[in-house]
Design a protein around this motif. Structure first.
Motif, PDB file in Angstrom:
ATOM      1  N   LEU A   1       0.985  -1.303   0.034  1.00  0.00           N
ATOM      2  CA  LEU A   1       0.000   0.069   0.072  1.00  0.00           C
ATOM      3  C   LEU A   1       0.976   1.219  -0.138  1.00  0.00           C
ATOM      4  CD1 LEU A   1      -2.665  -1.194   2.627  1.00  0.00           C
ATOM      5  CD2 LEU A   1      -2.981  -1.075   0.096  1.00  0.00           C
ATOM      6  N   HIS A   2       0.207   2.221  -0.885  1.00  0.00           N
ATOM      7  CA  HIS A   2       1.172   3.601  -0.688  1.00  0.00           C
ATOM      8  C   HIS A   2       0.445   4.470   0.663  1.00  0.00           C
ATOM      9  CE1 HIS A   2       1.632   2.893  -5.398  1.00  0.00           C
ATOM     10  NE2 HIS A   2       1.968   1.930  -4.434  1.00  0.00           N
ATOM     11  N   ARG A   3      -0.671   3.938   0.729  1.00  0.00           N
ATOM     12  CA  ARG A   3      -1.377   4.896   1.791  1.00  0.00           C
ATOM     13  C   ARG A   3      -2.260   3.853   2.697  1.00  0.00           C
ATOM     14  NH1 ARG A   3      -6.420   9.060   0.992  1.00  0.00           N
ATOM     15  NH2 ARG A   3      -6.589   9.657   3.022  1.00  0.00           N
ATOM     16  N   ILE A   4      -1.793   3.760   4.129  1.00  0.00           N
ATOM     17  CA  ILE A   4      -2.703   2.842   4.792  1.00  0.00           C
ATOM     18  C   ILE A   4      -3.680   3.808   5.885  1.00  0.00           C
ATOM     19  CG2 ILE A   4      -2.489   1.470   6.798  1.00  0.00           C
ATOM     20  CD1 ILE A   4       0.274   0.806   5.599  1.00  0.00           C
ATOM     21  N   ILE A   5      -5.033   3.427   5.572  1.00  0.00           N
ATOM     22  CA  ILE A   5      -5.962   4.192   6.667  1.00  0.00           C
ATOM     23  C   ILE A   5      -6.110   3.202   7.763  1.00  0.00           C
ATOM     24  CG2 ILE A   5      -8.110   5.055   6.661  1.00  0.00           C
ATOM     25  CD1 ILE A   5      -7.542   6.103   3.859  1.00  0.00           C
ATOM     26  N   ARG A   6      -6.039   3.246   9.062  1.00  0.00           N
ATOM     27  CA  ARG A   6      -6.450   2.314  10.046  1.00  0.00           C
ATOM     28  C   ARG A   6      -7.656   2.646  10.576  1.00  0.00           C
ATOM     29  NH1 ARG A   6      -2.377  -1.353  10.754  1.00  0.00           N
ATOM     30  NH2 ARG A   6      -0.508  -0.886   9.945  1.00  0.00           N
ATOM     31  N   LEU A   7      -8.627   1.682  10.479  1.00  0.00           N
ATOM     32  CA  LEU A   7      -9.982   1.867  11.188  1.00  0.00           C
ATOM     33  C   LEU A   7     -10.075   1.270  12.524  1.00  0.00           C
ATOM     34  CD1 LEU A   7     -12.426   1.531   8.328  1.00  0.00           C
ATOM     35  CD2 LEU A   7     -11.766   3.472   9.380  1.00  0.00           C
ATOM     36  N   ALA A   8     -10.614   1.410  13.399  1.00  0.00           N
ATOM     37  CA  ALA A   8     -11.086   0.872  14.729  1.00  0.00           C
ATOM     38  C   ALA A   8     -12.390   1.100  15.313  1.00  0.00           C
ATOM     39  CB  ALA A   8      -9.814   0.909  15.657  1.00  0.00           C
ATOM     40  N   ASP A   9     -13.260   0.320  15.312  1.00  0.00           N
ATOM     41  CA  ASP A   9     -14.422   0.516  16.016  1.00  0.00           C
ATOM     42  C   ASP A   9     -15.063   1.613  15.112  1.00  0.00           C
ATOM     43  OD1 ASP A   9     -16.314   0.230  17.600  1.00  0.00           O
ATOM     44  OD2 ASP A   9     -15.506   1.594  19.236  1.00  0.00           O
ATOM     45  N   GLY A  10     -15.115   1.592  13.722  1.00  0.00           N
ATOM     46  CA  GLY A  10     -15.795   2.641  13.203  1.00  0.00           C
ATOM     47  C   GLY A  10     -14.909   4.007  12.907  1.00  0.00           C
ATOM     48  N   LYS A  11     -14.017   4.260  13.509  1.00  0.00           N
ATOM     49  CA  LYS A  11     -13.228   5.518  13.176  1.00  0.00           C
ATOM     50  C   LYS A  11     -12.072   5.241  12.689  1.00  0.00           C
ATOM     51  CE  LYS A  11     -14.217   6.104  17.687  1.00  0.00           C
ATOM     52  NZ  LYS A  11     -14.966   6.650  18.847  1.00  0.00           N
ATOM     53  N   VAL A  12     -11.608   6.324  12.256  1.00  0.00           N
ATOM     54  CA  VAL A  12     -10.242   6.383  11.577  1.00  0.00           C
ATOM     55  C   VAL A  12      -9.178   6.548  12.712  1.00  0.00           C
ATOM     56  CG1 VAL A  12      -8.661   7.491   9.595  1.00  0.00           C
ATOM     57  CG2 VAL A  12     -10.937   7.243   9.186  1.00  0.00           C
ATOM     58  N   VAL A  13      -8.254   6.006  13.040  1.00  0.00           N
ATOM     59  CA  VAL A  13      -7.310   6.140  13.958  1.00  0.00           C
ATOM     60  C   VAL A  13      -5.902   6.509  13.588  1.00  0.00           C
ATOM     61  CG1 VAL A  13      -8.571   4.794  15.626  1.00  0.00           C
ATOM     62  CG2 VAL A  13      -6.953   3.629  14.183  1.00  0.00           C
ATOM     63  N   GLU A  14      -5.941   6.217  12.212  1.00  0.00           N
ATOM     64  CA  GLU A  14      -4.628   6.528  11.486  1.00  0.00           C
ATOM     65  C   GLU A  14      -4.478   6.525  10.199  1.00  0.00           C
ATOM     66  OE1 GLU A  14      -1.451   3.778  12.662  1.00  0.00           O
ATOM     67  OE2 GLU A  14       0.048   4.632  11.200  1.00  0.00           O
ATOM     68  N   ASP A  15      -3.851   7.637   9.585  1.00  0.00           N
ATOM     69  CA  ASP A  15      -3.777   8.020   7.983  1.00  0.00           C
ATOM     70  C   ASP A  15      -2.394   8.264   7.579  1.00  0.00           C
ATOM     71  OD1 ASP A  15      -4.219   8.492   5.487  1.00  0.00           O
ATOM     72  OD2 ASP A  15      -5.977   9.789   5.594  1.00  0.00           O
ATOM     73  N   SER A  16      -1.630   7.270   6.966  1.00  0.00           N
ATOM     74  CA  SER A  16      -0.238   7.263   6.847  1.00  0.00           C
ATOM     75  C   SER A  16       0.222   7.017   5.479  1.00  0.00           C
ATOM     76  CB  SER A  16       0.461   6.549   8.075  1.00  0.00           C
ATOM     77  OG  SER A  16       0.343   5.169   7.627  1.00  0.00           O
ATOM     78  N   SER A  17       1.428   7.400   5.029  1.00  0.00           N
ATOM     79  CA  SER A  17       1.701   6.870   3.750  1.00  0.00           C
ATOM     80  C   SER A  17       3.207   6.263   4.105  1.00  0.00           C
ATOM     81  CB  SER A  17       2.040   8.181   2.908  1.00  0.00           C
ATOM     82  OG  SER A  17       0.780   8.799   2.499  1.00  0.00           O
ATOM     83  N   PRO A  18       3.389   5.165   3.810  1.00  0.00           N
ATOM     84  CA  PRO A  18       4.590   4.599   4.509  1.00  0.00           C
ATOM     85  C   PRO A  18       5.849   5.252   3.699  1.00  0.00           C
ATOM     86  CG  PRO A  18       3.091   2.617   3.797  1.00  0.00           C
ATOM     87  CD  PRO A  18       2.600   4.236   3.405  1.00  0.00           C
ATOM     88  N   LEU A  19       6.747   5.517   4.293  1.00  0.00           N
ATOM     89  CA  LEU A  19       7.973   6.506   3.890  1.00  0.00           C
ATOM     90  C   LEU A  19       8.481   6.016   2.610  1.00  0.00           C
ATOM     91  CD1 LEU A  19       9.857   7.461   7.285  1.00  0.00           C
ATOM     92  CD2 LEU A  19       8.448   8.864   5.584  1.00  0.00           C
ATOM     93  N   ASN A  20       8.860   4.654   2.389  1.00  0.00           N
ATOM     94  CA  ASN A  20       9.736   4.411   1.399  1.00  0.00           C
ATOM     95  C   ASN A  20       8.580   3.789   0.147  1.00  0.00           C
ATOM     96  OD1 ASN A  20       9.034   2.196   2.807  1.00  0.00           O
ATOM     97  ND2 ASN A  20      10.799   1.346   2.651  1.00  0.00           N
ATOM     98  N   SER A  21       7.427   4.227   0.457  1.00  0.00           N
ATOM     99  CA  SER A  21       6.548   3.992  -0.812  1.00  0.00           C
ATOM    100  C   SER A  21       5.574   5.170  -1.219  1.00  0.00           C
ATOM    101  CB  SER A  21       5.556   2.598  -0.092  1.00  0.00           C
ATOM    102  OG  SER A  21       4.652   2.272  -1.112  1.00  0.00           O
ATOM    103  N   PRO A  22       6.527   5.990  -1.898  1.00  0.00           N
ATOM    104  CA  PRO A  22       5.760   7.092  -2.458  1.00  0.00           C
ATOM    105  C   PRO A  22       4.905   6.876  -3.602  1.00  0.00           C
ATOM    106  CG  PRO A  22       8.192   7.143  -3.176  1.00  0.00           C
ATOM    107  CD  PRO A  22       7.819   5.825  -2.429  1.00  0.00           C
ATOM    108  N   LYS A  23       3.740   7.523  -3.086  1.00  0.00           N
ATOM    109  CA  LYS A  23       2.625   7.317  -4.011  1.00  0.00           C
ATOM    110  C   LYS A  23       2.913   7.458  -5.910  1.00  0.00           C
ATOM    111  CE  LYS A  23      -0.725   9.567  -1.198  1.00  0.00           C
ATOM    112  NZ  LYS A  23      -1.295  10.959  -0.952  1.00  0.00           N
TER     113      LYS A  23
END
Ligand SMILES: Nc1ncnc2c1ncn2[C@@H]1O[C@H](COP(=O)(O)OP(=O)(O)OP(=O)(O)O)[C@@H](O)[C@H]1O
Ligand SMILES: [Mg+2]
Lengths: 389, 263
Positions: free
Chosen positions: B211-233
Motif C-alpha cells: 500500500l502507498h497509503r494506509i488508513i487504519r480503522l478501529a471501531d468505526g473510526k479512522v485512527v491513523e492515516d499514513s503513507s509509508p515512507l519508502n513507498s511514495p505514491k
C-alpha cells in the motif's frame, strides 16, 4: 438483445437441468395441444356426423313435440303442413313420425322408439332403401348397437307392440331388413326405423309426422305450429356434451401443467436463491434491480420458448401423423352417448396452438418473475454476502 | 491531484433488534486519483461497510460520500447502477464470478452492460486477460479454476472497462502467499499504468506491504492515516528496495510482467 444473450448463456450454462425442464414443459405443451386437438376433432366429427345422420339442413318440430318428455311422444305428431307440398314431393323435406313401442326379442321386453321415414329419402345417411323390401312382415332397420342390445340379426323376426293414437294396443311381427353402423347414437340406441306410411297406418295418424327434416339451403318457412331448429341449435347439445366430457381432461392438463410449472418454479427459485450472490454481483457490476428481475424472468420464460422449439421438433410429426391417419379408439360408442367414430382425427386450430402457447408462456413468466422479484428486493450488500433470506 | 472520493462525517447505523449498531462513527477521508490505498483494521472495524457505501451498494445514515462528484446519498438506484457500471470496479473476497459463464464471458460481462460492440469487446477482454495471464483459460468455467486464477479473473472483470476506481474487499483472503503477491503486483502495475485508483479493505500483512497509503480503522473510526515512507505514491520503481517484494525475478516472470507490453 444483451439481456437475451445473458439469459441464454445462463440457460446453456445450467446444462442438463435446463433440458430437463424444457422437456417436461414441451411434454405439457404437446399433451395439451394434442388432447385439445383430439377433442376439437371429435367435436367436429360429431357435429358433422350428426348432421349427416340426423339433422341434414335443419328440422321443423311439431309444436307439441318435446324431446325431454317421453310420455307426450305418442300425441306429439301433426299433419304435414300444406305449404311444404312442393318440397315434400321433391324429397327436399322428409317427415319423420315418432311413436313408442315395445319389442319382445327372445321373450324379453324392450321399449323402443319407432321412427317412420320414407324409404326413398336421401337427406340422411340412413340406409332406408332397405325398407322397400316386400314381404308379409313390416321391414325395419336399426343401428348396430340396437341390434346387439336386442340380440337381433338381419332377417330376424320380432314381435312389436304399440298403441295407436286412441290408446288401443296392437301387435305385429316385424322383420329386420338391415343393420347399419353409425357413430351417432341418437339414431341408433333404443330405436327402430320403419316405413313412414306403415307407422302412420299403425298409429292411425295419416299424413302425420313429429318432425320435418329439410335439405340444406332450401328457404326456411316461419310457421308457428312448426318451429324451425337450425343446425347450430340442434348440434349445440352434442357440442355441450363433448365439452362436459372434456372437463375430465382438464384435470389432466392441470396436473401436467402444474408439474411443469413446479419444475420451472423450482429451478428458478432454487437457482435464484442459490444465485443470490450472483445477483448481488450483477448489481455491483452495474445492473439495476429491475434489470436483474427482467433477466431472471426472461431466463425462465426462455424455458418455455425452448420447450416450444423442442415440442415442435418431436410433437409436430406426431400431430401430423395422427391428423392424417386418425387414431383408433377402442371404446363402446354407447358408453359415451355422444357421436364418436371408431377412428378419431385430431384437429389442430391456430387458435388452439397459439392459445396454449401463450397461456403457458404467461404462466411460466409469472413463476419466474415471482422469485426474482423477491430476491431483487434484497439489499445488494446482503445478496453479495449470500445471506439467507 | 484530483479528488475522486470524499467521505464527509460518514455515519452508518445498522438496525439490530430494537436499536442500532453504529458501524461507522463519523469518518472523514479524501481519496485522490491514482491512489493505492488500504483500509486496514481488525474484524468488525467497518472496512467493508465503508467500501460498500463508496461503491454505492449501501447508503449513509448520516454525513455524505461524494464519488466522482456525485453524492451517493442522493443517487437514485438507477443513477447508482450507472455509476457502478461506468466508473467502478469491484473485486470481492470470494471472487463472485458468475458460475455458469466462462472466463471470457465473465470478463466480457461489464462490457455487455456498456453495450460495447462485439469486436471491441473481444479485443478488450483478451487484452485484459493477457494482463492477468489467463489467455489460455478463456473457455474454462470458474469451477475449473484455482483460487488464484479465479481472483485474477475477478481482477480482469473489474479492470476490463478501465474504471476510474477499483474497490477490493479482502482480495487476497483466499490465496496463498505466492498468489497474493502475484495479484498485488498485477494490481500495482495496473494502478501505475492506467492511473486507476485502488481502495482495499484488508488485514492481510502481505497487502499492507504494497500500500502507498494506509488508513487504519478501529471501531468505526479512522485512527491513523499514513503513507509509508519508502513507498511514495505512484512511483513503484523505487520500491525494489522495499522488503515486501522479496524476489524481483518473480515479478518479471509473472503474467503481470507482460503488462507493460500489453499496454
Ligand atoms: N447488514 C448489517 N446488519 C447489521 N450489522 C452489520 C451489517 N453489516 C455490518 N454490520 C456490523 O457492522 C460492523 C462492521 O462490519 P464490516 O463488515 O464493515 O466489518 P469489517 O471491518 O469489514 O470486518 P471483517 O474484517 O471481518 O470483514 C460489524 O460489527 C458488523 O457486525
Ligand atoms: Mg469485511
Amino acid at each position: 438483445m444483451t439481456m437475451i444473450k445473458m439469459a441464454l448463456r445462463s440457460l446453456i450454462g445450467n446444462g442438463l437441468k435446463t433440458w430437463l425442464n424444457v422437456f417436461v414443459l414441451s411434454f405439457t405443451f404437446v399433451l395439451i395441444i394434442f388432447m385439445q386437438g383430439l377433442l376439437e376433432g371429435w367435436n367436429r366429427q360429431a357435429v358433422t356426423d350428426t348432421v349427416t345422420w340426423e339433422i341434414a339442413g335443419g328440422q321443423y318440430w311439431s309444436q307439441k313435440y318435446d324431446p325431454y318428455d317421453p310420455f307426450s311422444i305418442d300425441s306429439s305428431a301433426a299433419v304435414v303442413p300444406s305449404s311444404f307440398r312442393k318440397e315434400y314431393d321433391a324429397h327436399d323435406i322428409e317427415p319423420v313420425l315418432y311413436a313408442k313401442g315395445t319389442i319382445y326379442p327372445g321373450g324379453r321386453m324392450q321399449g323402443v322408439l319407432l321412427k317412420g321415414i320414407r324409404p326413398d329419402q336421401h337427406l340422411l345417411a340412413l340406409p332406408t332403401y332397405l325398407l322397400k323390401a316386400d314381404g308379409a312382415e313390416i321391414p325395419v332397420i336399426m343401428g348396430a348397437h340396437m341390434a346387439k342390445q336386442a340380440n337381433l340379426k338381419v332377417n330376424d323376426l320380432v314381435t312389436l307392440r304399440w298403441r295407436d293414437v286412441n290408446g288401443t294396443f296392437e301387435a305385429v311381427d316385424i322383420r329386420v331388413a338391415g343393420i347399419f353402423r353409425t357413430s351417432v347414437p341418437t339414431v341408433d340406441i333404443g330405436q327402430i326405423w320403419l316405413p313412414l306410411d306403415e307407422l302412420q297406418k299403425m298409429t292411425l295418424q295419416p299424413n302425420a309426422c313429429t318432425i320435418l327434416i329439410t335439405k340444406p339451403e332450401i328457404p326456411i318457412q316461419q310457421l308457428s305450429a312448426w318451429p324451425f331448429k337450425d343446425q347450430t341449435e340442434l348440434t349445440k347439445q352434442t357440442a355441450a356434451m363433448i365439452q362436459a366430457k372434456s372437463k375430465g381432461y382438464n384435470v389432466f392438463y392441470f396436473i401436467f401443467l402444474s408439474m411443469a410449472l413446479i419444475a420451472i418454479f423450482d429451478t428458478q427459485t432454487l437457482s435464484i436463491f442459490r444465485r443470490q450472490r450472483e445477483i448481488g454481483t450483477l448489481v455491483a457490476l452495474g445492473m439495476t434491480q429491475k434489470q436483474v428481475v427482467s433477466l431472471f424472468t426472461l431466463e425462465g420464460t426462455m424455458n418455455a420458448l425452448l420447450a416450444i422449439l423442442v415440442g415442435t421438433i418431436w410433437g409436430l410429426p406426431i400431430f401430423v401423423a395422427f391428423a392424417v391417419n386418425g387414431i383408433h379408439i377402442p371404446m363402446d360408442v354407447s358408453s359415451f352417448g355422444v357421436p364418436m367414430a371408431d377412428k378419431m382425427f385430431p384437429y389442430f386450430t391456430l387458435k388452439l396452438v397459439a392459445g396454449t402457447i401463450s397461456f403457458i408462456m404467461v404462466i411460466t413468466a409469472l413463476v419466474s418473475y415471482w422469485p426474482a422479484h423477491k430476491i431483487a428486493r434484497m439489499k445488494p450488500t446482503d445478496a453479495i454476502r449470500g445471506k439467507a433470506l | 491531484m484530483k479528488t475522486i472520493v470524499e467521505v464527509k462525517n460518514l455515519v452508518k447505523k445498522f438496525p439490530i433488534g430494537d436499536g442500532f449498531f453504529t458501524a461507522l462513527k463519523g469518518v472523514n477521508l479524501i481519496f485522490t486519483e491514482g491512489e493505492f490505498t488500504g483500509l486496514v483494521g481488525p474484524s468488525g472495524s467497518g472496512k467493508t461497510t465503508l467500501l460498500n457505501i463508496i461503491g454505492t451498494l449501501d447508503v449513509p445514515t448520516d454525513g455524505d460520500v461524494i464519488v466522482l462528484s456525485k453524492s451517493v446519498g442522493n443517487l437514485s438506484p438507477k443513477e447508482a447502477a450507472q455509476l457502478r457500471k461506468e466508473e467502478l470496479g469491484f473485486i470481492f473476497q470470494n471472487y463472485n464470478l458468475l458460475p455458469v459463464y466462462t472466463v471470457f464471458e465473465n470478463v466480457e460481462f461489464p462490457l455487455l452492460l456498456l453495450k460495447m460492440s462485439a469486436g471491441e469487446r473481444k479485443q478488450r477482454v483478451l487484452e485484459t486477460l493477457e494482463w492477468v495471464g489467463l489467455t489460455d483459460k478463456v473457455k474454462s468455467r470458474p469451477s475449473q479454476l484455482s483460487g488464484g486464477e479465479c481472483q485474477r479473473v475477478a481482477i480482469a472483470r473489474a479492470m476490463v472497462k478501465r474504471p476510474r476506481l477499483v474497490l477490493a474487499d479482502e482480495p487476497t483472503a483466499n490465496l496463498d502467499a505466492a498468489n497474493s503477491h502475484h495479484i498485488l503486483q498485477t494490481m500495482e502495475k495496473l494502478n501505475r499504468e492506467l492511473k486507476t485508483t485502488f481502495i482495499f479493505a484488508t488485514h492481510d500483512e502481505k497487502v499492507i506491504g504494497y500500500l502507498h497509503r494506509i488508513i487504519r480503522l478501529a471501531d468505526g473510526k479512522v485512527v491513523e492515516d499514513s503513507s509509508p515512507l519508502n513507498s511514495p505514491k505512484g512511483d513503484l520503481k523505487s520500491e525494489s528496495s522495499q522488503g515486501t517484494i522479496t524476489n524481483n525475478n518473480d515479478l518479471d516472470s509473472s503474467p503481470s510482467g507482460r503488462l507493460g507490453g500489453a499496454l
